[in-house]
Motif scaffolding. Sequence first.
Motif, PDB file in Angstrom:
ATOM      1  N   GLU B  75     -56.588  49.732 -19.068  1.00  0.00           N
ATOM      2  CA  GLU B  75     -57.504  49.198 -17.685  1.00  0.00           C
ATOM      3  C   GLU B  75     -56.709  50.112 -16.590  1.00  0.00           C
ATOM      4  O   GLU B  75     -57.462  50.564 -15.942  1.00  0.00           O
ATOM      5  N   TYR B  76     -55.273  50.493 -16.478  1.00  0.00           N
ATOM      6  CA  TYR B  76     -54.714  50.979 -15.432  1.00  0.00           C
ATOM      7  C   TYR B  76     -55.135  52.472 -15.416  1.00  0.00           C
ATOM      8  O   TYR B  76     -55.709  53.100 -14.325  1.00  0.00           O
ATOM      9  N   ALA B  79     -59.066  52.453 -13.899  1.00  0.00           N
ATOM     10  CA  ALA B  79     -58.966  52.388 -12.579  1.00  0.00           C
ATOM     11  C   ALA B  79     -59.342  53.504 -11.632  1.00  0.00           C
ATOM     12  O   ALA B  79     -59.843  53.185 -10.366  1.00  0.00           O
ATOM     13  N   ARG B  84     -62.746  47.149  -7.895  1.00  0.00           N
ATOM     14  CA  ARG B  84     -63.153  45.902  -8.345  1.00  0.00           C
ATOM     15  C   ARG B  84     -62.737  44.821  -7.441  1.00  0.00           C
ATOM     16  O   ARG B  84     -61.553  44.908  -6.534  1.00  0.00           O
ATOM     17  N   PHE B  86     -62.639  40.447  -7.445  1.00  0.00           N
ATOM     18  CA  PHE B  86     -62.635  39.328  -8.099  1.00  0.00           C
ATOM     19  C   PHE B  86     -63.296  38.139  -7.699  1.00  0.00           C
ATOM     20  O   PHE B  86     -63.332  37.876  -6.457  1.00  0.00           O
ATOM     21  N   GLY B  92     -57.151  39.604  -5.996  1.00  0.00           N
ATOM     22  CA  GLY B  92     -57.418  41.106  -5.430  1.00  0.00           C
ATOM     23  C   GLY B  92     -56.387  41.659  -4.531  1.00  0.00           C
ATOM     24  O   GLY B  92     -56.418  42.657  -4.114  1.00  0.00           O
ATOM     25  N   ARG B 109     -55.139  54.398  -5.587  1.00  0.00           N
ATOM     26  CA  ARG B 109     -55.714  54.168  -7.001  1.00  0.00           C
ATOM     27  C   ARG B 109     -56.294  55.570  -7.502  1.00  0.00           C
ATOM     28  O   ARG B 109     -56.976  56.238  -6.859  1.00  0.00           O
ATOM     29  N   GLY B 110     -55.757  55.594  -8.733  1.00  0.00           N
ATOM     30  CA  GLY B 110     -56.067  56.816  -9.624  1.00  0.00           C
ATOM     31  C   GLY B 110     -55.455  58.004  -9.473  1.00  0.00           C
ATOM     32  O   GLY B 110     -55.630  59.145  -9.688  1.00  0.00           O
TER      33      GLY B 110
END
Lengths: 304, 265
Positions: B75-76, B79, B84, B86, B92, B109-110
């Motif tokens: 999952e990570y 990302a 995302r 929710f 979130g 992120r990423g």
Amino acid sequence: MNGLMISLQDAVVQGVLWGIMVLGVYITYKLLDIADLTVDGSFALGGCVCAIMVLVFKMDPWVALLLAGMAGMVAGAITGLLHTVFEIPAILAGILTQIGLWSINLRIMSGKSNIPLLKTDTIVSKFIDFTGANKQAASLIIGVGIAVIMIVLLYCFFGTEIGSAMRATGNNEAMVRALGVNTNWTKLLALTISNGLVGISGGLVCQSQKYADIGMGTGAIVIGLAAIVIGEVLMGKLRSFGSKLTSAVVGSVIYFVIRAVVLRMGMNANDMKLLSAAIVAVALCVPVVLRKWRLKAAYTEGGE
Amino acid sequence: MLEIKNVKKTFNKNTINEKKALNGINLQLNEGDFVTVIGGNGAGKSTTLNMIAGVYPIDSGRIEIDGVNISRYPEYKRAQYIGRVFQDPMMGTAAGMEIQENMALAYRRGKGRGLAWGIRQSEKSYYQEALKKLDLGLENRMTNKVGLLSGGQRQALTLLMATLQKPKILLLDEHTAALDPKTAKKVLEITEEIVGEQNLTTMMITHNMKDAIQIGNRLIMMHEGKIIYDISGEEKNHLEVEDLLRKFEEASGEEFSNDRMILAK
């Protein structure tokens, strides 16, 4: 009266040295919401490693302290691996490491349950030689110095990218993963750092009391939790992260001062663990009882 | 863009609770597609999004984003491609951290995270500008804890966070379902604005048939772990709620049942 002053001074010194351990417990308990029982074992591990390094390997006491910290980190990493990779519940993972460490600690001390450091140099004796301060002042200065350094380091660390991700892990794991952080890694790292601090604390206590003992870490986690609770009660109003870390150490000092006072007042030393457990239990129960009581009190039949 | 090939997933395999959640999903999204997803209870809508995001591993099949096979990424690691939001507004954001701290986490992120400061001074004005666009007054509350925000505010913030770092695909899992109608409308407006502005490839599950028809350029309907209806462009624009219900009955041989679905025209 003089006797009370001396025991209070002793208590403050002890509180500061144990305060380093409380910082470690703070990371796992308050930031990650894990009660990490490794602490009992890794505290004694720090003490044992420190004693053997100084006594048998004739190492510099500062280097020995560093090794004590590293030994603690390894112990924390084992708990971390059991918890993250193998998904053992955190409490059980900590218990397993703690029990295993008991045997390892005895092995480190070649089967002896107690190792005195009577004639060897310690960081305290070195400091006394260097400055001419008395023993208590020396222990206190060293303890406060290390505590301040650790608080500053932790404060900075938890402001970094990894550190914020770690704090967020305790807040909302699912979100942190969705933002691209491997939460297994942050938890493992937190347990490692935490037990590193605990190991250093164990090493410091060992050098200051001039012996290592297999039982020196027994109940450490409860002392840690009690100190955190006391710190929160006293300094709960302060919001900044730095003051929260400080409150953990202050809580530890107050804990040992309370302990010194009740012992002085004639309480049996054997009952001390019961008192610590009661402090923590009450602190955990009060909010729940209050919440339930408020819910009940809020009910009215008419709906007003 | 996104390519899903024959993805299957069964929960609790070989037990009495066995549940075939995905029964061979095939889907291809083009750059800039805004797809709304509808379907009955247990149709596999959320599961599909969770499989794309990597919440659980898939049993078989293949998921590709821009030609990269991410089927076995954790999952990570996925990302880096995926933003995302929710259904649960609590999910979130990190309640105990400041708005700006949450945004700083999302902004990275990423990207690799190291020992650089978690939030740089220069980022703050960027976040402030972004918050201003939400028009919720959050730009003046950057150091407030997110736990102090309302559900709608948190959802809008989560949406903003998911897109601070442009995702290759944005997954919205009934992100307005837990909000009151007025707030839901506002969050939906913000959604369309952000998606349009960045031309994001988006999948949005909704329980509101009308929204499903009005929003986006493509609509898919799911039933029993399969996509039973896929419509886009001009054809979608002329769709009515009745058409969807009829389509559903034709394709599944059952009456449409979703206890949360809003069938209103």
